[in-house]
Motif scaffolding. Structure first.
Motif, PDB file in Angstrom:
ATOM      1  N   LEU A  91      -5.933   0.256  -3.063  1.00  0.00           N
ATOM      2  CA  LEU A  91      -5.284  -0.119  -4.322  1.00  0.00           C
ATOM      3  C   LEU A  91      -4.106   0.775  -4.695  1.00  0.00           C
ATOM      4  O   LEU A  91      -3.073   0.284  -5.155  1.00  0.00           O
ATOM      5  N   TRP A  92      -4.244   2.080  -4.519  1.00  0.00           N
ATOM      6  CA  TRP A  92      -3.131   2.977  -4.839  1.00  0.00           C
ATOM      7  C   TRP A  92      -1.926   2.608  -3.970  1.00  0.00           C
ATOM      8  O   TRP A  92      -0.798   2.511  -4.445  1.00  0.00           O
ATOM      9  N   LYS A  93      -2.202   2.367  -2.697  1.00  0.00           N
ATOM     10  CA  LYS A  93      -1.153   1.970  -1.760  1.00  0.00           C
ATOM     11  C   LYS A  93      -0.579   0.592  -2.138  1.00  0.00           C
ATOM     12  O   LYS A  93       0.630   0.386  -2.094  1.00  0.00           O
ATOM     13  N   SER A  94      -1.444  -0.346  -2.549  1.00  0.00           N
ATOM     14  CA  SER A  94      -0.982  -1.692  -2.913  1.00  0.00           C
ATOM     15  C   SER A  94      -0.075  -1.671  -4.136  1.00  0.00           C
ATOM     16  O   SER A  94       0.952  -2.359  -4.170  1.00  0.00           O
ATOM     17  N   PHE A  95      -0.443  -0.894  -5.154  1.00  0.00           N
ATOM     18  CA  PHE A  95       0.411  -0.805  -6.345  1.00  0.00           C
ATOM     19  C   PHE A  95       1.752  -0.150  -6.008  1.00  0.00           C
ATOM     20  O   PHE A  95       2.797  -0.578  -6.493  1.00  0.00           O
ATOM     21  N   ASN A  96       1.726   0.877  -5.169  1.00  0.00           N
ATOM     22  CA  ASN A  96       2.983   1.516  -4.776  1.00  0.00           C
ATOM     23  C   ASN A  96       3.823   0.603  -3.893  1.00  0.00           C
ATOM     24  O   ASN A  96       5.051   0.604  -3.993  1.00  0.00           O
ATOM     25  N   ARG A  97       3.185  -0.190  -3.038  1.00  0.00           N
ATOM     26  CA  ARG A  97       3.912  -1.161  -2.220  1.00  0.00           C
ATOM     27  C   ARG A  97       4.583  -2.191  -3.121  1.00  0.00           C
ATOM     28  O   ARG A  97       5.715  -2.586  -2.883  1.00  0.00           O
ATOM     29  N   TRP A  98       3.885  -2.608  -4.165  1.00  0.00           N
ATOM     30  CA  TRP A  98       4.439  -3.564  -5.127  1.00  0.00           C
ATOM     31  C   TRP A  98       5.683  -2.985  -5.787  1.00  0.00           C
ATOM     32  O   TRP A  98       6.713  -3.650  -5.913  1.00  0.00           O
ATOM     33  N   LYS A  99       5.605  -1.720  -6.210  1.00  0.00           N
ATOM     34  CA  LYS A  99       6.783  -1.069  -6.805  1.00  0.00           C
ATOM     35  C   LYS A  99       7.925  -0.975  -5.798  1.00  0.00           C
ATOM     36  O   LYS A  99       9.093  -1.137  -6.160  1.00  0.00           O
ATOM     37  N   GLU A 100       7.603  -0.734  -4.548  1.00  0.00           N
ATOM     38  CA  GLU A 100       8.616  -0.651  -3.492  1.00  0.00           C
ATOM     39  C   GLU A 100       9.329  -1.993  -3.318  1.00  0.00           C
ATOM     40  O   GLU A 100      10.539  -2.033  -3.084  1.00  0.00           O
ATOM     41  N   ASP A 103      11.866  -2.354  -6.212  1.00  0.00           N
ATOM     42  CA  ASP A 103      13.064  -1.522  -6.072  1.00  0.00           C
ATOM     43  C   ASP A 103      12.771  -0.478  -5.003  1.00  0.00           C
ATOM     44  O   ASP A 103      12.034   0.472  -5.253  1.00  0.00           O
ATOM     45  N   GLY A 104      13.334  -0.672  -3.827  1.00  0.00           N
ATOM     46  CA  GLY A 104      13.060   0.212  -2.702  1.00  0.00           C
ATOM     47  C   GLY A 104      13.386   1.670  -3.015  1.00  0.00           C
ATOM     48  O   GLY A 104      14.462   1.986  -3.523  1.00  0.00           O
ATOM     49  N   HIS A 105      12.440   2.565  -2.707  1.00  0.00           N
ATOM     50  CA  HIS A 105      12.601   3.987  -2.996  1.00  0.00           C
ATOM     51  C   HIS A 105      13.788   4.578  -2.237  1.00  0.00           C
ATOM     52  O   HIS A 105      14.593   5.313  -2.798  1.00  0.00           O
ATOM     53  N   LYS A 106      13.885   4.261  -0.967  1.00  0.00           N
ATOM     54  CA  LYS A 106      14.976   4.813  -0.148  1.00  0.00           C
ATOM     55  C   LYS A 106      16.208   3.908  -0.160  1.00  0.00           C
ATOM     56  O   LYS A 106      17.327   4.389  -0.141  1.00  0.00           O
ATOM     57  N   THR A 107      15.997   2.592  -0.174  1.00  0.00           N
ATOM     58  CA  THR A 107      17.113   1.659  -0.028  1.00  0.00           C
ATOM     59  C   THR A 107      17.689   1.190  -1.357  1.00  0.00           C
ATOM     60  O   THR A 107      18.809   0.700  -1.401  1.00  0.00           O
ATOM     61  N   HIS A 108      16.910   1.302  -2.434  1.00  0.00           N
ATOM     62  CA  HIS A 108      17.293   0.806  -3.752  1.00  0.00           C
ATOM     63  C   HIS A 108      17.610  -0.693  -3.697  1.00  0.00           C
ATOM     64  O   HIS A 108      18.519  -1.196  -4.339  1.00  0.00           O
ATOM     65  N   VAL A 109      16.848  -1.410  -2.867  1.00  0.00           N
ATOM     66  CA  VAL A 109      17.014  -2.843  -2.684  1.00  0.00           C
ATOM     67  C   VAL A 109      15.723  -3.535  -3.091  1.00  0.00           C
ATOM     68  O   VAL A 109      14.632  -3.076  -2.754  1.00  0.00           O
ATOM     69  N   SER A 110      15.849  -4.656  -3.787  1.00  0.00           N
ATOM     70  CA  SER A 110      14.686  -5.449  -4.176  1.00  0.00           C
ATOM     71  C   SER A 110      14.442  -6.537  -3.146  1.00  0.00           C
ATOM     72  O   SER A 110      15.395  -7.125  -2.623  1.00  0.00           O
ATOM     73  N   GLN A 111      13.173  -6.821  -2.855  1.00  0.00           N
ATOM     74  CA  GLN A 111      12.830  -7.876  -1.916  1.00  0.00           C
ATOM     75  C   GLN A 111      13.035  -9.257  -2.530  1.00  0.00           C
ATOM     76  O   GLN A 111      13.125 -10.244  -1.830  1.00  0.00           O
ATOM     77  N   ASP A 112      13.081  -9.340  -3.849  1.00  0.00           N
ATOM     78  CA  ASP A 112      13.312 -10.596  -4.557  1.00  0.00           C
ATOM     79  C   ASP A 112      14.104 -10.249  -5.808  1.00  0.00           C
ATOM     80  O   ASP A 112      13.534  -9.868  -6.823  1.00  0.00           O
ATOM     81  N   TYR A 113      15.408 -10.391  -5.721  1.00  0.00           N
ATOM     82  CA  TYR A 113      16.268  -9.961  -6.822  1.00  0.00           C
ATOM     83  C   TYR A 113      15.934 -10.671  -8.124  1.00  0.00           C
ATOM     84  O   TYR A 113      16.046 -10.109  -9.197  1.00  0.00           O
ATOM     85  N   THR A 114      15.500 -11.921  -8.072  1.00  0.00           N
ATOM     86  CA  THR A 114      15.139 -12.657  -9.284  1.00  0.00           C
ATOM     87  C   THR A 114      13.759 -12.250  -9.785  1.00  0.00           C
ATOM     88  O   THR A 114      13.392 -12.573 -10.908  1.00  0.00           O
TER      89      THR A 114
END
Length: 177
Positions: A91-100, A103-114
């Motif tokens: 779960l900790w990993k899943s919530f952090n993956r969701w945040k990633e 807004d990507g931590h390293k890339t600052h890119v969203s997987q779904d901009y909308t």
């Protein structure tokens, strides 16, 4: 004349009360970015509360006195405390993956901009002693804004838990309000 403060009258008017440990929280749409086969939306939340919905006040001075009007509705972040686990969908990993994905931590890119696929519907249920639903609340367009640290302590025998602050856009009161 009967005593209105008697224990008998109190017991007649008291329906047993509600219990704070009779609740369930579900992600309706599933975890973002996970295949449906591994997308388990049931997990153990230790504690939460029904979210706060506040109507702000607009104050207008009129002849030396404030006149108050209802303003915009504002939703405070909703906190949940979750047991850490070591299963496939940690779960900790899943919530952090969701945040990633937001807004990507390293890339600052969203997987779904909308954010249509990243903002999820959550449901909170409160049950009575027999398992019937007392209250049912839906939170629309939820996503995690803060995932807390996990405290480690060699002398502790408690289960590990962490908190998550969710933000959302709307509340639907399905039952009980």
């Amino acid at each position: 004349m009967a005593n209105s403060n008697s224990i008998t009258n109190f017991k007649k008017g008291f329906n047993g009360g509600t219990r704070s440990n009779r609740f369930e929280v579900k992600i309706v749409d599933g975890w973002p970015g996970m295949p449906p086969a591994t997308n388990d939306t049931t997990f153990k939340i230790v504690a939460t509360q029904f979210p706060i919905a506040q109507v702000n006040t607009i104050t207008i001075p009129y002849r030396g006195r404030p006149v108050n009007y209802a303003g915009d509705r504002q939703y405070s972040p909703w906190s949940i405390t979750v047991y850490d686990d070591s299963n496939t969908n940690n779960l900790w990993k899943s919530f952090n993956r969701w945040k990633e994905l937001m807004d990507g931590h390293k890339t600052h890119v969203s997987q779904d901009y909308t954010h249509r696929t990243l903002q999820k519907k959550w449901e909170i249920y409160q049950y009575d002693m027999n398992g019937a639903i007392i209250r049912h609340v839906q939170l629309q367009k939820c996503w995690p804004s803060v995932v807390s640290q996990i405290d480690l302590n060699m002398s502790s025998t408690d289960l590990v838990s962490f908190t998550v602050q969710m933000v959302f856009d709307k509340i639907n009161y399905v039952k009980g309000i």
